[in-house]
Scaffold this active site. Structure first.
Site, PDB file in Angstrom:
ATOM      1  N   SER A 187     107.515  38.085 101.140  1.00 57.42           N
ATOM      2  CA  SER A 187     108.487  36.520 100.659  1.00 57.42           C
ATOM      3  C   SER A 187     107.706  36.191 101.554  1.00 57.42           C
ATOM      4  CB  SER A 187     109.825  36.339 100.879  1.00 57.42           C
ATOM      5  OG  SER A 187     110.203  34.739 100.693  1.00 57.42           O
ATOM      6  N   HIS A 244     106.426  37.951  96.816  1.00 54.52           N
ATOM      7  CA  HIS A 244     107.755  37.501  96.271  1.00 54.52           C
ATOM      8  C   HIS A 244     107.964  36.094  96.390  1.00 54.52           C
ATOM      9  CE1 HIS A 244     111.705  37.884  95.430  1.00 54.52           C
ATOM     10  NE2 HIS A 244     111.819  36.826  96.187  1.00 54.52           N
ATOM     11  N   ASP A 268     109.308  32.457  95.996  1.00 51.56           N
ATOM     12  CA  ASP A 268     110.972  32.039  96.716  1.00 51.56           C
ATOM     13  C   ASP A 268     110.559  31.022  95.936  1.00 51.56           C
ATOM     14  OD1 ASP A 268     112.213  34.089  96.738  1.00 51.56           O
ATOM     15  OD2 ASP A 268     111.198  34.567  99.072  1.00 51.56           O
ATOM     16  N   MET A 291     112.593  27.298  94.963  1.00 55.79           N
ATOM     17  CA  MET A 291     114.386  26.922  94.981  1.00 55.79           C
ATOM     18  C   MET A 291     113.696  25.345  94.324  1.00 55.79           C
ATOM     19  SD  MET A 291     114.671  28.137  99.209  1.00 55.79           S
ATOM     20  CE  MET A 291     114.508  30.031  99.309  1.00 55.79           C
ATOM     21  N   HIS A 334     110.380  34.548  91.820  1.00 56.03           N
ATOM     22  CA  HIS A 334     112.449  34.649  92.485  1.00 56.03           C
ATOM     23  C   HIS A 334     112.924  33.304  91.710  1.00 56.03           C
ATOM     24  CE1 HIS A 334     116.204  35.371  94.738  1.00 56.03           C
ATOM     25  NE2 HIS A 334     116.219  35.261  93.962  1.00 56.03           N
ATOM     26  N   MET A 345     115.403  30.153  91.633  1.00 56.68           N
ATOM     27  CA  MET A 345     116.478  30.034  91.811  1.00 56.68           C
ATOM     28  C   MET A 345     116.856  28.780  91.994  1.00 56.68           C
ATOM     29  SD  MET A 345     115.800  32.084  95.563  1.00 56.68           S
ATOM     30  CE  MET A 345     114.101  32.081  95.750  1.00 56.68           C
ATOM     31  N   MET A 357     120.404  40.193  95.814  1.00 55.88           N
ATOM     32  CA  MET A 357     120.827  39.216  96.968  1.00 55.88           C
ATOM     33  C   MET A 357     121.397  39.973  97.917  1.00 55.88           C
ATOM     34  SD  MET A 357     118.324  37.046  96.012  1.00 55.88           S
ATOM     35  CE  MET A 357     118.702  36.559  97.862  1.00 55.88           C
TER      36      MET A 357
HETATM   37  C1  DX5 Z   1     116.279  34.275 100.536  1.00 56.31           C
HETATM   38  C2  DX5 Z   1     114.984  34.495  99.586  1.00 56.31           C
HETATM   39  C3  DX5 Z   1     114.459  35.497 100.621  1.00 56.31           C
HETATM   40  C4  DX5 Z   1     113.686  34.923 101.921  1.00 56.31           C
HETATM   41  C5  DX5 Z   1     114.491  36.161 101.969  1.00 56.31           C
HETATM   42  O1  DX5 Z   1     117.206  33.033  98.776  1.00 56.31           O
HETATM   43  O2  DX5 Z   1     115.410  34.619  98.321  1.00 56.31           O
HETATM   44  O3  DX5 Z   1     112.871  36.232  99.620  1.00 56.31           O
HETATM   45  O4  DX5 Z   1     112.277  34.659 101.843  1.00 56.31           O
HETATM   46  O5  DX5 Z   1     113.662  36.247 103.654  1.00 56.31           O
HETATM   47  P1  DX5 Z   1     114.075  37.018 105.100  1.00 56.31           P
HETATM   48  O6  DX5 Z   1     113.468  37.619 104.792  1.00 56.31           O
HETATM   49  O7  DX5 Z   1     113.345  36.576 106.396  1.00 56.31           O
HETATM   50  O8  DX5 Z   1     115.568  37.138 104.934  1.00 56.31           O
HETATM   51 ZN    ZN Z   2     113.764  35.735  97.423  1.00 53.35          ZN
END
Ligand code: DX5
Ligand code: ZN
Length: 221
Positions: free
Chosen positions: A9, A34, A36, A38, A67, A69, A138
């Site tokens: 990620s 990956h 993220d 948000m 992903h 969110m 998750m």
């Molecule tokens: C959290 C994200 C994850 C995050 C994971 O909301 O969706 O993808 O980057 O990070 P680690 O591996 O550090 O928990």
């Molecule tokens: Zn994620």
């Protein structure tokens, strides 16, 4: 069970050197990037959107596992598809008409996935299993990297694997070389790792450690 895949990620990457970071995970053996997204509403954090994903698309050949969110994803899914996402995950908690949203993603030629927060039961995806390429479970509450893996999700992973033996099951949050084997043994096969990868000096060796942990558990299962 499908083969293990490692998806670093970029939330934990150095955004000032993003192209270099992307190259380093690609030569280090990552399977997916990956990404993220948000929105500051669905989760209490704000990250990036389609313009940054366009640059990520240019900087790597790896598939982009995006992903989302975000609330009301239907409004912006076409932009994420156009920016270069290969796989788009939406949260069941954010979709009023989940089936319609999955059809929208697929109509744009992209692979569709549904993400579930730790407290969301599998019931919310039971009737769309035929419409997805992957389910993302998750293993932390979404919003931030570097959180602690939530053990209570392990039975949910087992239950989903029993329900869908051939489906990609992705886990996201708190995945490390030290716990990946038991998460793989529960039935997950796509592993997101942010801080575990980008916190290390040698990405190739940590990606290798994650893969061998996952493969050893998968072989023992
Ligand atoms: C959290 C994200 C994850 C995050 C994971 O909301 O969706 O993808 O980057 O990070 P680690 O591996 O550090 O928990
Ligand atoms: Zn994620």
């Amino acid at each position: 069970m499908p083969r293990p895949l490692i998806a670093p990620s970029i939330l934990s990457a150095d955004f000032g050197r993003l192209a270099e970071e992307l190259r380093a995970i690609e030569v280090g053996g990552a399977d997916y990037v990956h990404v993220d997204v948000m929105d500051g509403h669905f989760v209490p954090n704000l990250t990036l959107g389609p313009p940054v994903i366009e640059w990520v698309r240019k900087a790597t050949k790896l598939p982009l596992d995006v992903h989302l969110m975000i609330e009301d994803p239907d409004a912006s899914i076409p932009q994420y598809a156009a920016a270069g996402a290969d796989l788009i995950s939406v949260h069941a908690e954010a979709c009023t008409h989940l089936h319609r949203t999955l059809q929208l993603i697929r109509s744009l030629g992209k692979r569709a996935a549904v993400a579930l927060n730790p407290a969301t039961p599998l019931d919310s995806i039971r009737y769309v299993l035929g419409d997805v390429s992957m389910i993302l479970l998750m293993t932390v509450n979404p919003g931030f990297g570097g959180q602690q893996f939530i053990d209570a999700v392990l039975p949910k992973i087992r239950e989903l694997r029993a329900l869908a033996p051939d489906l990609d099951i992705e886990v996201d949050g708190g995945i490390k070389p030290a716990n990946i084997a038991r998460v793989a043994a529960a039935g997950a096969n796509v592993f997101v790792a942010g801080s575990a990868v980008f916190g290390q000096p040698d990405y190739r060796s940590v990606i290798g450690a994650l893969r061998s942990g996952a493969e050893s558990a998968a072989a023992a299962a």
